[in-house]
Design an enzyme around this catalytic site. Sequence first.
Site, short mmCIF file in Angstrom:
data_model
loop_
_atom_site.label_atom_id
_atom_site.label_comp_id
_atom_site.label_asym_id
_atom_site.label_seq_id
_atom_site.Cartn_x
_atom_site.Cartn_y
_atom_site.Cartn_z
N CYS A 117 0.82 -1.22 0.00
CA CYS A 117 0.00 0.00 0.00
C CYS A 117 0.85 1.27 0.00
O CYS A 117 0.34 2.36 -0.20
CB CYS A 117 -0.94 0.00 1.19
SG CYS A 117 -1.91 -1.50 1.28
N HIS A 259 -3.07 6.95 2.45
CA HIS A 259 -3.59 5.65 2.02
C HIS A 259 -4.92 5.43 2.72
O HIS A 259 -5.06 5.69 3.92
CB HIS A 259 -2.57 4.56 2.39
CG HIS A 259 -3.10 3.18 2.25
ND1 HIS A 259 -3.78 2.77 1.13
CD2 HIS A 259 -3.08 2.12 3.11
CE1 HIS A 259 -4.14 1.51 1.29
NE2 HIS A 259 -3.73 1.09 2.49
N ASN A 289 -10.32 -0.04 0.67
CA ASN A 289 -8.87 0.02 0.57
C ASN A 289 -8.44 -0.53 -0.79
O ASN A 289 -8.57 -1.73 -1.04
CB ASN A 289 -8.29 -0.81 1.73
CG ASN A 289 -6.77 -0.84 1.75
OD1 ASN A 289 -6.12 -0.52 0.76
ND2 ASN A 289 -6.21 -1.25 2.88
O1 UT7 Z 1 -3.70 -1.48 3.59
C1 UT7 Z 1 -2.83 -2.10 4.46
C2 UT7 Z 1 -2.96 -1.56 5.82
N1 UT7 Z 1 -4.11 -2.14 6.47
C3 UT7 Z 1 -4.64 -1.56 7.54
O2 UT7 Z 1 -4.20 -0.51 7.93
C4 UT7 Z 1 -5.73 -2.27 8.26
C5 UT7 Z 1 -5.52 -2.08 9.75
N2 UT7 Z 1 -6.49 -2.79 10.57
C6 UT7 Z 1 -7.78 -2.43 10.67
O3 UT7 Z 1 -8.26 -1.54 9.99
C7 UT7 Z 1 -8.62 -3.11 11.73
O4 UT7 Z 1 -7.79 -3.85 12.55
C8 UT7 Z 1 -9.74 -4.02 11.16
C9 UT7 Z 1 -10.81 -3.19 10.49
C10 UT7 Z 1 -9.15 -5.01 10.17
C11 UT7 Z 1 -10.39 -4.80 12.28
O5 UT7 Z 1 -10.94 -3.90 13.24
P1 UT7 Z 1 -10.68 -4.10 14.79
O6 UT7 Z 1 -11.41 -3.04 15.48
O7 UT7 Z 1 -9.19 -4.17 14.97
O8 UT7 Z 1 -11.40 -5.47 15.09
P2 UT7 Z 1 -10.77 -6.81 15.66
O9 UT7 Z 1 -9.98 -7.50 14.60
O10 UT7 Z 1 -10.10 -6.51 16.96
O11 UT7 Z 1 -12.06 -7.64 15.95
C12 UT7 Z 1 -13.02 -7.25 16.93
C13 UT7 Z 1 -14.15 -8.23 16.90
C14 UT7 Z 1 -13.71 -9.70 16.93
O12 UT7 Z 1 -14.66 -10.42 17.69
P3 UT7 Z 1 -14.36 -10.83 19.23
O13 UT7 Z 1 -13.11 -11.64 19.17
O14 UT7 Z 1 -14.16 -9.52 19.93
O15 UT7 Z 1 -15.58 -11.56 19.62
C15 UT7 Z 1 -13.77 -10.13 15.51
O16 UT7 Z 1 -14.00 -11.51 15.37
O17 UT7 Z 1 -14.88 -8.08 15.68
C16 UT7 Z 1 -14.96 -9.35 15.02
N3 UT7 Z 1 -14.92 -9.11 13.60
C17 UT7 Z 1 -16.02 -8.84 12.87
N4 UT7 Z 1 -17.32 -8.73 13.22
C18 UT7 Z 1 -18.19 -8.43 12.23
C19 UT7 Z 1 -13.84 -9.09 12.78
N5 UT7 Z 1 -14.22 -8.81 11.52
C20 UT7 Z 1 -15.56 -8.66 11.55
C21 UT7 Z 1 -16.54 -8.37 10.57
N6 UT7 Z 1 -17.81 -8.26 10.95
N7 UT7 Z 1 -16.20 -8.17 9.28
#
Ligand code: UT7
Length: 378
Positions: A117, A259, A289
């Site tokens: 990215c 980005h 993205n």
């Molecule tokens: O382009 C390259 C650079 N990329 C980035 O910069 C991406 C950086 N990361 C992010 O933007 C975020 O980490 C994400 C959007 C990918 C994820 O958001 P988050 O707030 O970090 O969520 P998480 O991974 O900590 O997950 C929180 C909860 C989990 O459930 P539990 O374990 O708390 O019960 C996940 O299983 O949300 C759950 N979850 C979802 N729920 C509904 C993860 N993905 C989803 C989903 N829908 N799509």
Amino acid sequence: MLQAPIYAHIIGWGMALPTKVMTNKEISAFVETDDDWIFARTGIKERRIANEEESTATLAYTAAQRALEVADILPLDLDLVIVATSTPENIFPSTASLVQDWLNAHDAGAFDLSAACSGFVYALNMAADSIRAGSIKTAMVIGSETMSRILDWQDRSTCILFGDGAGAVVLAASEHPGGVLSSVLRSDGAGSDLLAIPSVGSIDAEESRAGANGYKLYKMYMAGGEVFKFATRVVNESIEQASKMAGIAVGDIDLVIPHQANFRILQAAARKLGIEIDKFMSNVEQYGNTSAASIPIALCEAIDQRRIHDKDHIALVGFGGGLTWASMIIQWGIPKPSEQHGSLLNRQRRNALYQMARLRSKSRRWRRRVKNTINEIR
Ligand code: UT7
């Protein structure tokens, strides 16, 4: 006699997006997620998805044609074509070589650049350095991706985030001060396990096939939380470094074109930098993205929305797989974003060159086959 310094200015820009829109609601039909979660955690509402006829190269080609139109130059004027991409058409030949051929840019070198990215900022820096060193005069720099083809559509933690598209700029030598003022390119390969697409030659490939390490061959894997923490650290740090190198204060930045990964990352960076969030260009809501394409697409939209003015200081910042990150300060110069370009005669010459490019490639291949057949008969 002392030579006048050469500056590298953006003189043309263009973008290309697939017409097919995929909404959060549509994604929630095949993975367990919903619009509220996706929008609240990322700021994304929808993304564009390439159809069967669209590819990283075709999107790059369309964006490049549009950039040539704005610059009002001919493809023959290009000395270099760089495509920043993580979803190349082939491992080789490069997507840039395909675009160079289709454009009929037959005096240009061409290569792909892999920095995930951050790729577009890396590529723009490479082109700007070549221009300022005097080795080339004009470059086409493109970020193009078809992320939809490398997503694991069963993995809700990644498939909701990405989309397809391309953006391109023409960078040209000028004696007019300004243009690309500074760049900071960084990498931390210790984070290579956090965000990856295992491919041909990967030491993980055999395991990937077996699914032993959670990776799938040619599919993206991301440890989202870790990447989020990394992003919120490096965005402001590298903008501060690039500003210092350019001899400006962070407060002098008129617009940040980051980005487009997650709106929350932009909010955190704005807070840390002490810049209003309004000074961050964001279109993550509509396109998600698009990896290396997100910065040039956002740049095109910022110009269209007249958010960029003569002499403005623009900060570009990319971050992602590698891990890599990169910031750049540009002082907007020539031409004025509101200017209309594209003389009729040049447009006709460009179109003729595009038509000729197809014929030229076909005839070269045909001649090669005939020659080989004759040699075999002999
Ligand atoms: O382009 C390259 C650079 N990329 C980035 O910069 C991406 C950086 N990361 C992010 O933007 C975020 O980490 C994400 C959007 C990918 C994820 O958001 P988050 O707030 O970090 O969520 P998480 O991974 O900590 O997950 C929180 C909860 C989990 O459930 P539990 O374990 O708390 O019960 C996940 O299983 O949300 C759950 N979850 C979802 N729920 C509904 C993860 N993905 C989803 C989903 N829908 N799509």
